[in-house]
Every structure is written in structure tokens, then in C-alpha cells.
Design an enzyme around this catalytic site. Structure first.
Site, mmCIF file in Angstrom:
data_model
loop_
_atom_site.group_PDB
_atom_site.id
_atom_site.type_symbol
_atom_site.label_atom_id
_atom_site.label_comp_id
_atom_site.label_asym_id
_atom_site.label_seq_id
_atom_site.Cartn_x
_atom_site.Cartn_y
_atom_site.Cartn_z
ATOM 1 N N ARG A 1 0.818 -1.221 0.000
ATOM 2 C CA ARG A 1 0.000 0.000 0.000
ATOM 3 C C ARG A 1 0.855 1.276 0.000
ATOM 4 N NH1 ARG A 1 -3.788 -0.366 4.811
ATOM 5 N NH2 ARG A 1 -1.905 -1.341 5.643
ATOM 6 N N ASN B 1 -6.546 -2.738 1.787
ATOM 7 C CA ASN B 1 -6.498 -4.202 1.763
ATOM 8 C C ASN B 1 -7.903 -4.734 1.923
ATOM 9 O OD1 ASN B 1 -3.722 -4.533 1.626
ATOM 10 N ND2 ASN B 1 -3.459 -4.585 3.852
#
Ligand SMILES: [Fe+3]
Ligand SMILES: [Mg+2]
Ligand SMILES: [Zn+2]
Ligand SMILES: [Zn+2]
Lengths: 803, 329
Positions: A18, A36
Site C-alpha cells: 500500500r 487491503n
């Protein structure tokens, strides 16, 4: 405004994915968010300029190129966002942000432990850095994972780092998406993190300054240089270490550990040190330096034609790897190792911290109790190892790196199952008995446990059940069927039977060599309905479908089923398990089976191997064979290797580790492979079920005659390898052309023999056949669970139930 | 029965043999049952069929074994054995000389043990429908007041003892049957253990478990006890008595002596503070001179019997599905 969602699948959680997305999205001027979820990572973007497709394209190109080191992108799917609510949300974003995960749906994959990255190594070496010489330095791209995890979701509270609250500096790093330590769960520093100390075997902590050292690790390094044996707590277990160039220290280590013959692994500071002892190719260097940092089996300098190459091996204690042409070497993979080896221009022995046969220690109290007797000093730390994760072992054979032991750096990374398995229900395959792993199936993926070891060992058997519970939790698998080996006494099969009865689940028995075959197919992405191949499965032994012991098998089959089209001739193993430990018993049994011992003794009276055998209690063994009394028949290839080793007097009178005689034979043959012609002959017979039988009888005539002619043992060993390879290939070629098959799969522990593997592979390639070999999982029984899982999944998918 | 007068004649001969050797008053009365007053206390009863090849072996024969085996099964409850009953199944044509030897040996064993055979039966089967002779024996006994010995009473912390060397009987039988010709003759340990048990109970009434490790040997019997009691067991290889000649024979044959049958040994489990006294009492008895403490009962949800090996490792000593089949790859 146009907006799109981008779905990324692969190994994208818990690996700094990320923040990478965040950094690149900003650099590309995109607005949006990333999170996520249960399927991986979901990115939502809108360009600054309406319809700026080029911006998104550029972003995705860079994402693939700059993918974090521990991440793996399997697929990227793009689709326009039409939902008005989502569009409205995005329209408000002035920037690109990271969203917290919705904890409920997350399948946070636990990734493998990774070797210290270059950036972290630079920090511990930098006197100005706040982590100078700090042994628990790590970041999102490196450090412990599986070894410290207790449950999901994967965050610090559910790891053994829970005991170390982050200091403000570490917490700031953890929260900053621009930082290399953003969401690095084991993040730590000297202020807040675990500590290392040195103590003696009695438990007294040593003051490093008393040894003139700046800290415990420097003191440990000094003690090693003085010839001491140290127990060193690392990432997934303990090592026993000593100076690999000190013959006394290595001999003493072997004596204490009661490991008398099996080669010891080495660790060296850098590639240059390794090059002093081994030949290192570019690929080898990349394998050694990668995040998995396995033990790599390398050819010793001077092992083959040293004079020709002008290579001069550097001295190493002779006991490190007696009689071997290879060394098992690894590079430092934790800051502890980097600091410990900093001053070493020669390798350290770094062998697993245990008495021979036991699993290695993982906790301090256990280490003091068990390793206190083996080590002079212990280098300990206060970060608990929650899961034992052994060093992985890799060997390059037939042009590719192949795992021989899959543990640290590899497990529990899921392996995608081949096409056709997408709809497989959740399954659990319990694995074999030795070198055990188990395997879960979920969402078209196979999740293999790390190498757990020998389930006859009580500690390992307990760990097995604990690790199984952990994996079922980590990966949220509720099995709908169980797969086990057919052997009635494998502990894994017992556990499977108990679980199946307790949970009312179908129990699917998978024949041992069929599992080896299915494992090879799955390892190579062979689709579920791609049809049968010819499997050549050679190993020590496995329980056959007919209740006899198999181990030299030609199986024509696929995931679902197989036909045993050929095998090595079954020969007795007089004394059952003793025949596995004492190669001479197999020589006797083979000679008895190849014309009768009395004939051999009459013909070659006085010849050394015959004399040696004659001194044994053969009459009783003969009775065992004749009466079928604890002398099970087995088509084992391993026992044939043992018998040949016994004829040459190599490999030991009583074996102390699995494969010892075969490895000795391979080492012997390595130098003479190009000096022998055709190799020893085999005969072909037809078995009771119409199958073909490869009979080594003619081999024995040629081999014993060569011994009587004084032929050098290395040429005999080589002629055996060549003969076996030739016989296997010729038989396989006949079978494939008869059955219209164009693909051959090779597996089983015997195919860890590089000479055999490469010569067989070569002859198939010359004949235009496709050859499937194991790569991601071991060809030995460590790969059996994957095959059980694939075979069982196939049966469930095709509606064929039960054992 | 279709074998006519041959069978009848044989049965008659057997009757005479029994009268001659097993001359207990209850038997010689000639009734089809034995009549006696039950003593006060709890009675135990056990039955055991004896099928063995060879019928005669070093240290005994099927006759003495049939007496010892059933006496021991009764005695493992802590009971004093009182009477035995014996049923013979003979194959037609079985040599009468052998039968006489067997019956005589049976009588001697029963006399020596002080446990008479008080009722019996004989059947003759056609040639080919038996294997020489099978003997089934039943025993009854009475358990002394206050004694509670049972396989489900092992508790964590308890100590495990054995009364002597393991594996003698099985190896003796095997080597005789297969004519293996070991250098040292190995003798079966077949014997009646009730007097040893009586001495043990006198010294330590609070014994938790007793069992004779017959078929399947020590390993199987410990697994049975662990399962019954819901506990684990931790034993030490170097503490388990095995005669050198038995160990050598087992190594050669590839057998694990812990899985080999015994016919004159027992396993005792008792509280830790009484283990030394029990050991002393066992060693003071002629059948227990080589007694040893071999390990402890431990708490273990897996109910593993695990053994610390001479090598320093810890191996699971498992219950085997069948024969000792190699598992190593
Ligand atoms: Fe195998
Ligand atoms: Mg019985
Ligand atoms: Zn790092
Ligand atoms: Zn900190």
C-alpha cells in the site's frame, strides 16, 4: 471526472504494498485511495485531468517495476467506477490516501521471514544511525514474519513483538506512509525493542567489556575466534556455531551434537568469502543474496578437475562435510548474523541447534536445558520465536534452483494451483512421515507448512498439531475433506483418521508415489484436465496400493488416478527397518535375488565385498528372506543405491542419516561420469499384473566383475549411475511411445541426486519429451503433502469420494 | 463329528491323562462341573485362548503357558487366583506322547502355582482343521479387601515399573520356530506372577495399575494403559531391562524388543512416593530381581507414550496397526 477501480491480486498484503501504491500514485498525480481486503488490494483512482488514462497507465507500469521486494503481483484488473456514491466519495479526495482495512474480510496472508535488506544493513553499519549495531533492525521489506506470529489479523499485538511497545520514534516511522517502516509490525530500535545478551552454559550473563568487546555480539564473535562453540538464537530457531576452519572446534561440535557424518551448513559474511571455497555462478549469487537467503548446495572449489581450472580451495576443517563434493552455504540473514560475521573472512559452521534427530530449540529455557550441554556459550535474545522455521535448502540441478527443504524464506507463501482447481473446496493434506509438511487448499491456492521434520519424534509431532492449528487460523481454512498417505502407521495418517472421524469429514487416501507425481504436476502448473503423463517416482519407500512397499515406480497417470505400468524388481529388506540402516543387508538381498548368494560366493570367493558379507550372520538373514519374516519385499530405488554403496564399501556400515549411502555414491561417481561408456545393464521382465519390471540382475554381474578386475570405485559408481539412467530412460521412452504420452514427470527423494536427474532429463529432452521436475517444493517427502492435496482436490472436483 | 471311534478313543485317552496328572479332587469326581464355596470378597474371572507354534520351546510349552497366562491375567487385578478350567481342542492324529508332555507340564505348572485345574473339556477336530492343539483356560480369583487396581487409574506423576527384562518370550518362540540358531539360547520367561503380585500388594496396597505386557509387548501395553487412563507416559530407553542376547537378536532380526511379547513380566504403576518401596518388594521376589523403574506418567492430551532414547532424542513409541512395518523413506 472518470474514475476506475484497480484490483491487484498476489502477495500484496503485509509487504509494504500500500505505501508503494501511495507513493507512486502521488508521484503520478493521481487522486484516490488504496486498501487491503479479502481479495488483495483495491485501488481507486481518478486523474487530476478528466479522462487522463495515460496517468493511470504510467502509474501501473511503475507499480509493476517498483513492486516491493517481498510482494508478488499475480493479476491486475481495471474497471470503470459507475457507482454514484463511490464517484462522489472520490470527487472529494484532494489527494491519495491509504485506508484502514476492514478487519473482518481481510485474509491477511502471512508472508515468509525475509533476510535483512540492504537499507537495514547499511543502518546497522552506520555509526551515526540510531540503529547502529542494533540486532533487531528490520523494515517493511525485511525481517521476521511467520516465526513471530501467533494469530490473525497480522499486527503487532498478535506477534511476539507485543511485549515491546514502540517508542515515539518507532511509532512515528510506523505511521508514516513515506517511511520504509510504515506498518512494519516488528519495527524496533535500541530504545524500545528486544535485546541480545551472552551467557555461559551455567546461565551466568557475561559482561562484554570483560572480553574487551563493545557488545554481546562482538564478544560472541571473539569467543568463536578462540575456538569455542556457541548456541545462537536467530530468527526461526537456534544455530550451533563454530569456526569452520578450526578442525578441533568442528570435531568437538560433531561429538557433542552426536552428528557424526551428515554435512554441516556454513554461513559466510559475503559472496567473496564463499568464492574462496565454492564455485558461485551469477544465479547462485542471486539465490544466496535474495530475501529467502537459503542454504545453497554449491560445488566445492577443486571438487571437479581443480588442477585443470587452476583453482585452489581454501582450507576448511575436514569434518565439515566429509566425502562431499558440495558444501551447504548461506549468507547472513538477520542483523545478528551480519554483526557476528563482520570480522570473519572465513565461514562459520551454522548447524541447527539440536541434538541430532531432534527439532531445533526455539526458546531460551529449552536452549539452556538442551543446548547448555552442547555449547560453551549462548547468544540469546528476548524476542520469542513462536514458530520454528528451519533454514531452507536449495540445489541447482538440471538448470534450475530446486528446493530440497522448504522453510524459512519460502513458507507459508501460497502456491497457485494449476488451472482447473479454482473451485476446489477447502482441504487439508496431512503429508508424509519424515521431512513432513502439511498442505492446505483454499481459493485455488496451496499453502504448504514449513518443513516440520520427522513425526516419529515426539517434539515434532506436538509441533505438527500446534502448527496445523496456527495455519488453519492464519489462513482461515475450514477443511471439507482430508487427504492422507496409505501407510497405516504414519503419524500424519493417524492424525488425519482421528480428525476425519471427529469432524465427520471424508478421508481420502493418496498412494505415496501418486502423491509424488501429483506434486510434480501441481508444481509445474499442469492443468487439471491436461491428461496423463508418465511419472518416474524413485525413493526409499512408500506404502503401495497393494500393501507392499514401493520405491521404484513408473506410474502412468494424472491427478485423479494412475496405473503402475512398471517398477523396479521387488527385493527383500531382511530385518525391515534394519535394512534401511545397514546397506550390507541390501547387498546380500540383491545378490540373493540375482542368482543366489551361494553362487556369488562360489564365483567370487576372496573378493572384498563378498568376504565382508561372508562375515555377517547371513544364514539367519537368509531364513528371514526365505520365510518372509520381517523381510518385506520392496521395489525401492534407495535400497538399490544402498546395495551398490555396500558393494563398494562406501557410505558407512550403519547409516546415520537418510540418503547417506546414496550421497556417498553420487560424490564418488561425480568425478568419473564422463569416463564411463554405457553403464551397467538392467534386464526387463513382465510382472504378475502384466506390468514391466526392471531387474538389476545383469548389473550385479558386471559390477562385481569390475570390482574383481580392480576397476576404480569411482568408475564403478559412475557406471551404476549411467546404467540406471539409461535403463530408466529406455523403459520410459518405450512406455511413452506405446501409450502416446509426450510428458514425463520425475520425482521422489532419489531425484535429489544431480547426476541421475540430469542424465535422465537430458535423454528425455534429446528424445523430444517434455520433462516436469519439482522446483518450488522438494522432490523428497517434503513435497508429498502438495501432491496429496492436488490429488484429493481432483477427486472431490470430479465427484469421486473416499479412500 | 464324523471321525468316529478314532476321536472317541482319543478323548478317552485324554480323560485318562487328565486323571493321571491333574488329580485335583474336584476334577477326579468326574462331574461336568466343579463345585466349591465362593470365598468372601470380590471375584475376578478371566479367559485366555492359547495358540502357539512351536508347542514346545525353551522355557516352557503350550501347557505351562496356558496355566501361566491365565493366572497372570487374574493376578493383574491384584487377585489371588483360586481355580482354573481348561478346554482342549486337538487335531486328530496329534501324537499322544506330545499330549502327555503337555498335560504333565500343565499339571506341574498348576501345582507349582498352587492353582489347580478343577474342570476341563476336550474336543477333537478332523485332521487339517486344527493346528495340533489349542488350549483355552479360564481362571477365577478373589481380590483382597481395599485393593483397586485397574488400567484406568494411572495418574500424572505416577511411576512406571517393570518386573524384569523385555522380549525374552517372543524372541525365544521366534528363534525356536524358525530354527534361527542364535549363539546363546534364549529362554521364554513364562511364569506365574501371582505370588510376586501378592508380595507387591503387601508392600504397597495402593498400586494403581498392573498389566502383563504379552502380545504387542511393553510398547503396546503402555499405549493401552495411557489410553485407558487418558494420560501420557514418558519412559527412558536406558532404564528398560533387555537381555544382551535378546537385544542382539532383535537387532539382527530388525525387531524392536519393546514390541515383543513377554509371558512372565508385569508393568506396575504406582504413586511416586511409593515407587521405591514397591521396587524393593519386587526385587526381593525371585521373579522380580531385575525390576526397574522405567519412567513416569505425565499429563498429555495426545496420550503419547514417548521414550527418551539413548541418543538423547524423544521418540513416540506408537501403537502399531500391524506388524513392525518400516516407515522411513
Ligand atoms: Fe517418498
Ligand atoms: Mg490374556
Ligand atoms: Zn529492511
Ligand atoms: Zn524504538
Amino acid at each position: 471526472m472518470t474514475a476506475e477501480s484497480i484490483r491487484v491480486r498476489g502477495l500484496v498484503q503485509g509487504v509494504g504494498f500500500r505505501p508503494t501504491v501511495w507513493r507512486l500514485a502521488r508521484a503520478c498525480g493521481l487522486r484516490g485511495d488504496v486498501r487491503n481486503d479479502g481479495e488483495g488490494v483495491l485501488i481507486r483512482v481518478c486523474g487530476n485531468i478528466a479522462g487522463d488514462d495515460a496517468g493511470v497507465n504510467g502509474f501501473l507500469t511503475r507499480l509493476r517495476e517498483e513492486c516491493p521486494p517481498l510482494a508478488r503481483i499475480d493479476t491486475i484488473e481495471r474497471c470503470p467506477i459507475a457507482d454514484p456514491q463511490a464517484l462522489a466519495d472520490l470527487a472529494h479526495r484532494q489527494d491519495f490516501v491509504i485506508l484502514e482495512s476492514a478487519a473482518t474480510a481481510v485474509h491477511t496472508g502471512i508472508v515468509a521471514d525475509a533476510a535483512t535488506c540492504a537499507a537495514c544493513v547499511a543502518e546497522i553499519r552506520d555509526p551515526a544511525d540510531r540503529r547502529h549495531r542494533y540486532p533487531f533492525t528490520n523494515c517493511t521489506h525485511c525481517g521476521p514474519r511467520l516465526s513471530i506470529v501467533a494469530g490473525i489479523p497480522y499486527d503487532r499485538a498478535r506477534t511476539s513483538m507485543a511485549a515491546f511497545p514502540m517508542c515515539p520514534d518507532c511509532a512515528a516511522e510506523y505511521k508514516d506512509p513515506a517511511d520504509r517502516r510504515f506498518h512494519a509490525q516488528p519495527n524496533a530500535c535500541p530504545v524500545c525493542g528486544p535485546k541480545v545478551w551472552l551467557q555461559d552454559a551455567a546461565g551466568c550473563v557475561l559482561d562484554p567489556t570483560a572480553l574487551d568487546a563493545e557488545d554481546a555480539i562482538a564478544a560472541a564473535s571473539r569467543l568463536l575466534a578462540e575456538g569455542r562453540i556457541l548456541a545462537i538464537k536467530g530468527i526461526g530457531g537456534f544455530h550451533l556455531a563454530c569456526d569452520a576452519t578450526d578442525p578441533d572446534a568442528v570435531a568437538e561440535l560433531r561429538r557433542r551434537k552426536r552428528r557424526y557424518a551428515k554435512p554441516l551448513a556454513l554461513m559466510a559474511r559475503d559472496l567473496d568469502v564463499i568464492r574462496g571455497y565454492c564455485r558461485v555462478t551469477g544465479r547462485d549469487a542471486a539465490l544466496l543474496s535474495g530475501p529467502a537467503a537459503p542454504i545453497l548446495l554449491l560445488d566445492r572449489v577443486g571438487s571437479r578437475g581443480a588442477e585443470r581450472d587452476g583453482e585452489r580451495p581454501r582450507p576448511l576443517a575436514p569434518d565439515v562435510a566429509p566425502g562431499q563434493t558440495t558444501l551447504g552455504v548461506m549468507l547472513p540473514y538477520s542483523p545478528i548474523h551480519h554483526l557476528l560475521l563482520a570480522d570473519w573472512d572465513r565461514p562459520l559452521v551454522m548447524t541447527s541447534g539440536n541434538l541430532s534427530e531432534e527439532p531445533q530449540c526455539i526458546d531460551n529455557a529449552d536452549a539452556l536445558g538442551r543446548l547448555g550441554q552442547l555449547a560453551d556459550h549462548l547468544l540469546l535474545h528476548d524476542r520469542a520465536i513462536l514458530n520454528r522455521v528451519d533454514d531452507s535448502v536449495v540445489r541447482v540441478m538440471a538448470g534450475e534452483a530446486r528446493l530440497l527443504r522448504r522453510a524459512r524464506g519460502f513458507a507459508p507463501t501460497p502456491l497457485p494451483l494449476p488451472p482447473g482447481f479454482e473451485a476446489a473446496p477447502p482441504l487439508l493434506a496431512l503429508g508424509g512421515e519424515l521431512k513432513n509438511t502439511f498442505c492446505l487448499v483454499r481459493d485455488g491456492q496451496a499453502i504448504l507448512s514449513q518443513h516440520l521434520g520427522d513425526l516419529e519424534d515426539a517434539k515434532t509431532a506436538r509441533e505438527y498439531e500446534r502448527t496445523l492449528a496456527l495455519y488453519l487460523d492464519l489462513f482461515q481454512v475450514v477443511p471439507e475433506a482430508l487427504a492422507v498417505d496409505l501407510h497405516p502407521d504414519y503419524r500424519s495418517s493417524l492424525i488425519g483418521r482421528d480428525r476425519a472421524a471427529r469432524d465427520g469429514l471424508p478421508l481420502i487416501g493418496v498412494q505415496h508415489h501418486h502423491a509424488h507425481l501429483a506434486s510434480t504436476l501441481a508444481d509445474n502448473g499442469w492443468p487439471l484436465d491436461a491428461g496423463p503423463v508418465l511419472g518416474i517416482l524413485l525413493d526409499g519407500l512408500g506404502y503401495g496400493s497393494d500393501g507392499t512397499l514401493w520405491g521404484g515406480e513408473f506410474l502412468l497417470g494424472d491427478y485423479l488416478d494412475f496405473e503402475r505400468v512398471a517398477h523396479l524388481k521387488a527385493v527383500a529388506m531382511p530385518g525391515g527397518i534394519r535394512a534401511i540402516l545397514e546397506p550390507w543387508r541390501n547387498l546380500y538381498a540383491h545378490l540373493e535375488s540375482a542368482g543366489g548368494w551361494d553362487a556369488w560366493r562360489a564365483r567370487f570367493a576372496g573378493l572384498e565385498p563378498i568376504e565382508r558379507l561372508d562375515g555377517k550372520p547371513l544364514e539367519i538373514l537368509g531364513t528371514l528372506i526365505a520365510r518372509g519374516l520381517n523381510a518385506p519385499l520392496s521395489s525401492s530405488t534407495g535400497r538399490l543405491f544402498d546395495a551398490v554403496a555396500a558393494a563398494l564399501g562406501v557410505g558407512g556400515e550403519v547409516l546415520t542419516y537418510e540418503g547417506q549411502a546414496a550421497i556417498a555414491l553420487e560424490s564418488l561417481a561425480a568425478v568419473a561420469m564422463d569416463r564411463v561408456g554405457e553403464g551397467y545393464p538392467f534386464a526387463r521382465l513382465t510382472g504378475p499384473a502384466g506390468e514391466l519390471v526392471l531387474d538389476p540382475t545383469p548389473l550385479w554381474g558386471a559390477l562385481i566383475t569390475d570390482i574383481s578386475r580392480g576397476c576404480p570405485p569411482e568408475e564403478i559408481a559412475a557406471a551404476f549411475h549411467v546404467g540406471l539412467a539409461t535403463a530408466l530412460s529406455a523403459l520410459a521412452l518405450d512406455l511413452t511411445s506405446r501409450c502416446g504420452i509426450s510428458t514425463v514427470a520425475l520425482s521422489g527423494g532419489v531425484f535429489q541426486n544431480r547426476l541421475l536427474l540430469e542424465s535422465v532429463t537430458r535423454s528425455f529432452e534429446v528424445a523430444g519429451l517434455r520433462v516436469l521436475l519439482q522446483r518450488q517444493v522438494p522432490a523428497n517427502d517434503g513435497g508429498v503433502s502438495l501432491g496429496q492435496a492436488a490429488a484429493a482436490a481432483a477427486r472431490v472436483l470430479r465427484g469421486i469420494s473416499g479412500a | 463329528m464324523s471321525h468316529g471311534s478314532g476321536g472317541r478313543a482319543m478323548a478317552q485317552l485324554i480323560g485318562e491323562l487328565f486323571q493321571r496328572y491333574l488329580d485335583h479332587e474336584l476334577l477326579t469326581l468326574g462331574n461336568d462341573q466343579a463345585l466349591f464355596m465362593p470365598p468372601p470378597g470380590r471375584m475376578v474371572m478371566s479367559i485366555d485362548g492359547h495358540v502357539i507354534s512351536p508347542l514346545f520351546f525353551p522355557g516352557g510349552d503350550i501347557g505351562s503357558l496356558a496355566v501361566h497366562g491365565t493366572i497372570n491375567d487374574v493376578a493383574m487385578s491384584g487377585a489371588r487366583p483360586l481355580y482354573l478350567a481348561a478346554g482342549f481342542i486337538l487335531e486328530e492324529g496329534f501324537p499322544l506322547g506330545d499330549l502327555a508332555r503337555i498335560v504333565e507340564s500343565m499339571a506341574q505348572a498348576a501345582n507349582a502355582a498352587g492353582v489347580p485345574v478343577v474342570t476341563g473339556d476336550t474336543k477333537v477336530v478332523e485332521r487339517g482343521k486344527g493346528d495340533g492343539v489349542f488350549i483355552t483356560t479360564t481362571g477365577i480369583g478373589v481380590v483382597p479387601e481395599g485393593i483397586l487396581i485397574s488400567g484406568d487409574r494411572a495418574e500424572p506423576g505416577d511411576v512406571i515399573l517393570v518386573s524384569g527384562s523385555m522380549g525374552d518370550h517372543g524372541v525365544a518362540i521366534l528363534s525356536k520356530r524358525e530354527n534361527l540358531g542364535f549363539e546363546t539360547e534364549i529362554r521364554s520367561d513364562s511364569s506365574a506372577l501371582h505370588e510376586l503380585v501378592a508380595a507387591m500388594i503387601a508392600a504397597v496396597p495402593d498400586i494403581h495399575c498392573l498389566r502383563d505386557p504379552t502380545r504387542g509387548g511393553l510398547a503396546t501395553t503402555l499405549n493401552e494403559l495411557a489410553h485407558q487412563s487418558g494420560v501420557g507416559m514418558q519412559i527412558r530407553e536406558d532404564a528398560i531391562p533387555v537381555r544382551p542376547e535378546v537385544a542382539a537378536a532383535c537387532e539382527l532380526l530388525g525387531l524392536d524388543p519393546l514390541y515383543v511379547a513377554n509371558e512372565g513380566k508385569l508393568i506396575a504403576i504406582c504413586p511416586p512416593d511409593k515407587a521405591e518401596r514397591l521396587l524393593d518388594a519386587m526385587r526381593a521376589h525371585p521373579l522380580g530381581t531385575e525390576s526397574a523403574i522405567i519412567g513416569e506418567v505425565v499429563e498429555d492430551p495426545h496420550r503419547f507414550v514417548q521414550m527418551e532414547t539413548d541418543f538423547g532424542g524423544s521418540r513416540i513409541v506408537d501403537w502399531l496397526a500391524g506388524e513392525q512395518l518400516p516407515r522411513i523413506c
